[in-house]
Design a protein around this motif. Structure first.
Motif, PDB file in Angstrom:
ATOM      1  N   GLY A 194      19.975  32.569  69.904  1.00 55.12           N
ATOM      2  CA  GLY A 194      19.688  33.968  70.195  1.00 55.12           C
ATOM      3  C   GLY A 194      18.314  34.362  69.686  1.00 55.12           C
ATOM      4  N   ARG A 195      18.107  35.652  69.532  1.00 54.61           N
ATOM      5  CA  ARG A 195      16.830  36.161  69.023  1.00 54.61           C
ATOM      6  C   ARG A 195      16.944  36.352  67.519  1.00 54.61           C
ATOM      7  NH1 ARG A 195      16.033  41.261  72.469  1.00 54.61           N
ATOM      8  NH2 ARG A 195      18.267  41.266  72.174  1.00 54.61           N
ATOM      9  N   VAL A 196      15.887  35.937  66.808  1.00 53.76           N
ATOM     10  CA  VAL A 196      15.899  35.960  65.351  1.00 53.76           C
ATOM     11  C   VAL A 196      14.600  36.589  64.865  1.00 53.76           C
ATOM     12  CG1 VAL A 196      15.994  34.524  63.275  1.00 53.76           C
ATOM     13  CG2 VAL A 196      17.277  33.842  65.307  1.00 53.76           C
ATOM     14  N   ALA A 197      14.699  37.498  63.901  1.00 45.63           N
ATOM     15  CA  ALA A 197      13.506  38.120  63.298  1.00 45.63           C
ATOM     16  C   ALA A 197      13.600  37.998  61.784  1.00 45.63           C
ATOM     17  CB  ALA A 197      13.413  39.592  63.693  1.00 45.63           C
ATOM     18  N   LEU A 198      12.455  37.726  61.162  1.00 44.85           N
ATOM     19  CA  LEU A 198      12.389  37.708  59.702  1.00 44.85           C
ATOM     20  C   LEU A 198      12.321  39.138  59.187  1.00 44.85           C
ATOM     21  CD1 LEU A 198       9.741  34.878  59.325  1.00 44.85           C
ATOM     22  CD2 LEU A 198      12.135  34.730  58.629  1.00 44.85           C
ATOM     23  N   ARG A 199      13.070  39.465  58.154  1.00 43.23           N
ATOM     24  CA  ARG A 199      13.000  40.800  57.536  1.00 43.23           C
ATOM     25  C   ARG A 199      11.662  40.968  56.817  1.00 43.23           C
ATOM     26  NH1 ARG A 199      17.564  43.773  57.854  1.00 43.23           N
ATOM     27  NH2 ARG A 199      19.475  42.645  58.228  1.00 43.23           N
ATOM     28  N   ASP A 200      11.166  39.883  56.247  1.00 41.58           N
ATOM     29  CA  ASP A 200       9.834  39.862  55.649  1.00 41.58           C
ATOM     30  C   ASP A 200       9.255  38.478  55.906  1.00 41.58           C
ATOM     31  OD1 ASP A 200      10.369  37.954  53.456  1.00 41.58           O
ATOM     32  OD2 ASP A 200      11.551  39.563  52.574  1.00 41.58           O
ATOM     33  N   ASN A 201       7.978  38.336  55.854  1.00 42.32           N
ATOM     34  CA  ASN A 201       7.366  37.041  56.146  1.00 42.32           C
ATOM     35  C   ASN A 201       7.282  36.122  54.939  1.00 42.32           C
ATOM     36  OD1 ASN A 201       6.990  37.281  58.880  1.00 42.32           O
ATOM     37  ND2 ASN A 201       5.084  38.426  58.642  1.00 42.32           N
ATOM     38  N   VAL A 202       7.717  36.611  53.785  1.00 42.33           N
ATOM     39  CA  VAL A 202       7.639  35.814  52.560  1.00 42.33           C
ATOM     40  C   VAL A 202       8.755  34.783  52.499  1.00 42.33           C
ATOM     41  CG1 VAL A 202       7.681  35.929  50.039  1.00 42.33           C
ATOM     42  CG2 VAL A 202       6.547  37.726  51.353  1.00 42.33           C
ATOM     43  N   ASN A 203       9.908  35.169  52.965  1.00 44.26           N
ATOM     44  CA  ASN A 203      11.074  34.278  52.892  1.00 44.26           C
ATOM     45  C   ASN A 203      11.482  33.814  54.280  1.00 44.26           C
ATOM     46  OD1 ASN A 203      11.600  34.628  50.003  1.00 44.26           O
ATOM     47  ND2 ASN A 203      12.060  36.740  50.580  1.00 44.26           N
ATOM     48  N   GLY A 204      11.941  32.619  54.344  1.00 41.87           N
ATOM     49  CA  GLY A 204      12.547  32.132  55.576  1.00 41.87           C
ATOM     50  C   GLY A 204      14.011  32.514  55.576  1.00 41.87           C
ATOM     51  N   GLY A 205      14.747  31.976  56.503  1.00 40.40           N
ATOM     52  CA  GLY A 205      16.172  32.276  56.556  1.00 40.40           C
ATOM     53  C   GLY A 205      16.930  31.229  57.340  1.00 40.40           C
ATOM     54  N   ILE A 206      18.240  31.345  57.323  1.00 39.25           N
ATOM     55  CA  ILE A 206      19.111  30.367  57.970  1.00 39.25           C
ATOM     56  C   ILE A 206      20.043  31.067  58.947  1.00 39.25           C
ATOM     57  CG2 ILE A 206      20.960  28.692  57.582  1.00 39.25           C
ATOM     58  CD1 ILE A 206      19.639  28.045  54.904  1.00 39.25           C
ATOM     59  N   VAL A 207      20.156  30.474  60.134  1.00 33.98           N
ATOM     60  CA  VAL A 207      21.111  30.897  61.157  1.00 33.98           C
ATOM     61  C   VAL A 207      22.058  29.730  61.375  1.00 33.98           C
ATOM     62  CG1 VAL A 207      21.435  31.664  63.530  1.00 33.98           C
ATOM     63  CG2 VAL A 207      19.323  32.228  62.327  1.00 33.98           C
ATOM     64  N   VAL A 208      23.364  30.014  61.387  1.00 31.94           N
ATOM     65  CA  VAL A 208      24.360  28.962  61.601  1.00 31.94           C
ATOM     66  C   VAL A 208      25.207  29.308  62.820  1.00 31.94           C
ATOM     67  CG1 VAL A 208      26.357  27.745  60.639  1.00 31.94           C
ATOM     68  CG2 VAL A 208      24.456  28.406  59.144  1.00 31.94           C
ATOM     69  N   ASP A 252      21.721  34.779  57.611  1.00 32.91           N
ATOM     70  CA  ASP A 252      21.651  35.225  56.219  1.00 32.91           C
ATOM     71  C   ASP A 252      20.865  36.531  56.132  1.00 32.91           C
ATOM     72  OD1 ASP A 252      18.907  34.598  55.988  1.00 32.91           O
ATOM     73  OD2 ASP A 252      19.286  32.684  55.018  1.00 32.91           O
ATOM     74  N   ALA A 253      20.838  37.109  54.949  1.00 31.13           N
ATOM     75  CA  ALA A 253      20.264  38.440  54.748  1.00 31.13           C
ATOM     76  C   ALA A 253      18.762  38.505  55.001  1.00 31.13           C
ATOM     77  CB  ALA A 253      20.567  38.922  53.334  1.00 31.13           C
ATOM     78  N   ALA A 254      18.068  37.375  55.003  1.00 23.39           N
ATOM     79  CA  ALA A 254      16.618  37.380  55.230  1.00 23.39           C
ATOM     80  C   ALA A 254      16.265  37.529  56.706  1.00 23.39           C
ATOM     81  CB  ALA A 254      16.002  36.090  54.686  1.00 23.39           C
ATOM     82  N   LEU A 255      17.274  37.478  57.580  1.00 19.74           N
ATOM     83  CA  LEU A 255      17.036  37.512  59.025  1.00 19.74           C
ATOM     84  C   LEU A 255      17.777  38.657  59.689  1.00 19.74           C
ATOM     85  CD1 LEU A 255      17.568  33.724  59.828  1.00 19.74           C
ATOM     86  CD2 LEU A 255      15.396  34.887  59.523  1.00 19.74           C
ATOM     87  N   VAL A 256      17.293  39.024  60.850  1.00 18.16           N
ATOM     88  CA  VAL A 256      18.013  39.905  61.762  1.00 18.16           C
ATOM     89  C   VAL A 256      18.274  39.067  63.004  1.00 18.16           C
ATOM     90  CG1 VAL A 256      17.899  41.983  63.176  1.00 18.16           C
ATOM     91  CG2 VAL A 256      16.844  41.965  60.905  1.00 18.16           C
ATOM     92  N   CYS A 257      19.534  38.962  63.418  1.00 23.74           N
ATOM     93  CA  CYS A 257      19.881  38.187  64.616  1.00 23.74           C
ATOM     94  C   CYS A 257      20.366  39.151  65.691  1.00 23.74           C
ATOM     95  CB  CYS A 257      20.970  37.174  64.298  1.00 23.74           C
ATOM     96  SG  CYS A 257      20.409  35.859  63.207  1.00 23.74           S
ATOM     97  N   ALA A 258      19.927  38.907  66.915  1.00 22.99           N
ATOM     98  CA  ALA A 258      20.292  39.780  68.029  1.00 22.99           C
ATOM     99  C   ALA A 258      20.459  38.928  69.283  1.00 22.99           C
ATOM    100  CB  ALA A 258      19.200  40.830  68.244  1.00 22.99           C
ATOM    101  N   GLY A 259      21.038  39.511  70.283  1.00 19.51           N
ATOM    102  CA  GLY A 259      21.169  38.843  71.578  1.00 19.51           C
ATOM    103  C   GLY A 259      22.308  37.841  71.621  1.00 19.51           C
ATOM    104  N   SER A 260      22.472  37.281  72.790  1.00 20.74           N
ATOM    105  CA  SER A 260      23.563  36.326  72.991  1.00 20.74           C
ATOM    106  C   SER A 260      23.240  35.012  72.289  1.00 20.74           C
ATOM    107  CB  SER A 260      23.809  36.114  74.484  1.00 20.74           C
ATOM    108  OG  SER A 260      22.651  35.586  75.089  1.00 20.74           O
ATOM    109  N   PHE A 261      24.269  34.267  71.978  1.00 12.99           N
ATOM    110  CA  PHE A 261      24.155  32.971  71.306  1.00 12.99           C
ATOM    111  C   PHE A 261      25.315  32.104  71.776  1.00 12.99           C
ATOM    112  CE2 PHE A 261      26.814  35.702  68.794  1.00 12.99           C
ATOM    113  CZ  PHE A 261      27.863  34.895  68.403  1.00 12.99           C
ATOM    114  N   ALA A 262      25.213  30.798  71.535  1.00 14.25           N
ATOM    115  CA  ALA A 262      26.285  29.902  71.981  1.00 14.25           C
ATOM    116  C   ALA A 262      26.210  28.565  71.269  1.00 14.25           C
ATOM    117  CB  ALA A 262      26.184  29.667  73.492  1.00 14.25           C
ATOM    118  N   ALA A 263      27.375  28.010  71.003  1.00 12.07           N
ATOM    119  CA  ALA A 263      27.465  26.616  70.568  1.00 12.07           C
ATOM    120  C   ALA A 263      27.314  25.755  71.817  1.00 12.07           C
ATOM    121  CB  ALA A 263      28.821  26.342  69.911  1.00 12.07           C
TER     122      ALA A 263
END
Length: 168
Positions: free
Chosen positions: A52-66, A77-88
């Motif tokens: 899906g679509r992923v945005a960093l909340r700040d550019n200092v930290n990365g993040g993980i999407v599972v 995780d809290a460092a990211l904002v996830c939006a849009g459709s996604f799929a395994a």
């Protein structure tokens, strides 16, 4: 008959009795053999993996999407904002009714306009898990853990992962 003749005669009789036992023919034994020829394992991609679509909340930290293959849910995780459709990812395996071992590399990369993004495939039971083709087909789902880098450049990132299928 003299004693010497009797001893010689009884020696010949004993030799005659022993000869048939040691000169018997070997008895042939038979066994059986069996082989099962299996169909070649085929697979079709029913659904590609999509974080899906992923945005960093700040550019200092990365993040993980599972993407969880068991639930087909997504967790950011809290460092990211996830939006849009996604799929395994969903693969349909077809072949003989038998056990199939599913293996894959421990990492793959998504590439795009910025630094590559590392991902780790997830499969229920992990690499080396055995699934069963029953009725000529089965569907397996794969997810992954995506490690978004700090200061990741915006854009579309794509990649491929390999799955090895082998009768077990």
């Amino acid at each position: 008959m003299s004693a010497q003749s009797r001893i010689a005669a009884s020696g010949l009789i004993a030799a005659a009795l022993l000869a048939p036992a040691s000169a018997r023919a070997a008895t042939a034994q038979t066994g059986t053999a069996q082989a099962q020829v299996l169909e070649t394992i085929q697979f079709a991609v029913l659904l590609d993996m999509n974080f899906g679509r992923v945005a960093l909340r700040d550019n200092v930290n990365g993040g993980i999407v599972v993407i969880d293959p068991a639930t087909t849910g997504r967790n950011c995780d809290a460092a990211l904002v996830c939006a849009g459709s996604f799929a395994a990812s969903q693969l349909e395996l077809s072949g003989s009714d038998a056990d199939v071992q599913v293996t894959f590399d421990p990492t793959f990369e998504l590439t795009g306009p910025g630094a590559p993004i590392a991902a780790e495939p997830h499969f229920p039971g992990g690499s080396g898990t055995v699934v069963r083709i029953s009725g000529g087909r089965t569907v397996v789902k794969l997810g992954a853990r995506l490690h978004v880098n700090p200061n990741q450049a915006p854009g579309v990132y794509t990649g491929q992962f390999s799955v090895n299928l082998e009768y077990y």
